[in-house]
Design a protein around this motif. Sequence first.
Motif, PDB file in Angstrom:
ATOM      1  N   LYS A 315      13.314  10.532 -39.512  1.00  0.00           N
ATOM      2  CA  LYS A 315      14.040  10.255 -38.273  1.00  0.00           C
ATOM      3  C   LYS A 315      13.101  10.320 -37.069  1.00  0.00           C
ATOM      4  N   THR A 316      12.137  11.241 -37.124  1.00  0.00           N
ATOM      5  CA  THR A 316      11.141  11.330 -36.059  1.00  0.00           C
ATOM      6  C   THR A 316      10.291  10.064 -36.024  1.00  0.00           C
ATOM      7  N   LEU A 317       9.849   9.630 -37.188  1.00  0.00           N
ATOM      8  CA  LEU A 317       9.022   8.423 -37.267  1.00  0.00           C
ATOM      9  C   LEU A 317       9.793   7.213 -36.761  1.00  0.00           C
ATOM     10  N   GLU A 318      11.088   7.144 -37.109  1.00  0.00           N
ATOM     11  CA  GLU A 318      11.915   6.027 -36.643  1.00  0.00           C
ATOM     12  C   GLU A 318      12.027   6.039 -35.121  1.00  0.00           C
ATOM     13  N   ALA A 319      12.238   7.227 -34.537  1.00  0.00           N
ATOM     14  CA  ALA A 319      12.373   7.331 -33.078  1.00  0.00           C
ATOM     15  C   ALA A 319      11.075   6.963 -32.373  1.00  0.00           C
ATOM     16  N   LEU A 320       9.946   7.423 -32.919  1.00  0.00           N
ATOM     17  CA  LEU A 320       8.650   7.156 -32.292  1.00  0.00           C
ATOM     18  C   LEU A 320       8.186   5.719 -32.511  1.00  0.00           C
ATOM     19  N   SER A 325       9.764   3.715 -26.968  1.00  0.00           N
ATOM     20  CA  SER A 325       9.154   5.048 -26.960  1.00  0.00           C
ATOM     21  C   SER A 325       7.716   4.972 -26.466  1.00  0.00           C
ATOM     22  N   ARG A 326       7.355   5.930 -25.609  1.00  0.00           N
ATOM     23  CA  ARG A 326       6.014   5.964 -25.046  1.00  0.00           C
ATOM     24  C   ARG A 326       5.444   7.371 -25.095  1.00  0.00           C
TER      25      ARG A 326
END
Length: 363
Positions: A315-320, A325-326
């Motif tokens: 989920k972190t990888l998807e968000a980043l 995302s910056r």
Amino acid sequence: MEKLREDVTCSICLDILNNPVSIECGHNFCQGCLSIHWSEVSVQGRRCPECRAPCSRGRMIPDTRVKSLVEKFTELLREEPEPQGPGAPPEMGRPVQLVRLDGKGGLTLDEEALSRCLEQGGVGDAPVCLVSIVGEQRLGKSFLLNYLLRRLQSPDARDGSWMGQEDELLEGFEWRADMQPVTHGVWAWSQPFWVPTEGGKVAVLLVDTEGSMDIERNKETSIKLSAMSMLLSSYQILNIGCRVKDPDLEYLEMFVQVAEVVGGAYGLEPIQHLDLLVRDSNIPGVLGAQGGEQYLKHVRQWQMLEETSPCKHPKTLEALSRSSSRCYLMPFPGERIVSGSEGRLRGNGPRTDSEPPAMCRAM
């Protein structure tokens, strides 16, 4: 009115006193705020939240004089003219608590406080953007918010003048340069700031969240707090020290998971917009948005190449990996910040006018 407000404001919740009580040293607080504050420590460890004087007896005496003053002040507030919406001149504002914690770690959203924040700015049906910062405790989240506050209070500044005078104290959200936690729960600046966009003006609220990964705080409570902050916020900043570490990604994964479960019940997106802010960057290369873009690519590649299958933080990888995302890399501001300054620009390292404005423009 502002001077009178100081006399009837509780220094714990920073709102108008409710059932004011006095303690041994003479300071006044809301009865409920002081009860919750003292419930977290032993009787022997009770101190005044304002002057830190020992309160051995732990007595709270109802203060009728202050209660009468509060009632008179409230009447004066009712007589003040109503705000005029986005065209009105900006008010000073103050921090108010949106989310409180009880003794068992439960969270309570103060819907009335949130409504007052929106009503004060005459928001009505206009779009609202809540900008929130989450991250590990004692890494300068409140300090940074106060500079974002200065930027939003000077929207027309085209140079570094918005940062204030060299000897000006840094005020707004409460902060201290020591190891003791300052922010408890979730707080917001009471006055929205109107920011022009292509679709019209947007009311921006700044939100300050209690530090996560606190060894003195229950892990589950820290995760719930940050997840609630994510659900409330339109624009989320993850505040990280030095460089992105595996625990940072692990906690973000848990924040998003909890936000998904809770948000699903109310039809809310778990996260709308996420930026990484790396403070005191020790990453070699370019700073600011350009260096952050390069570093964010490195973080994503590290996650994809180094993690075993299945991915440890999906989920972190998807968000980043979202295009919105910056990442921003900020330099260390100087030793005097760490050793206990009052937020003055003088002596706090080089004045990097280009860094904070980039983030403010991105908002």
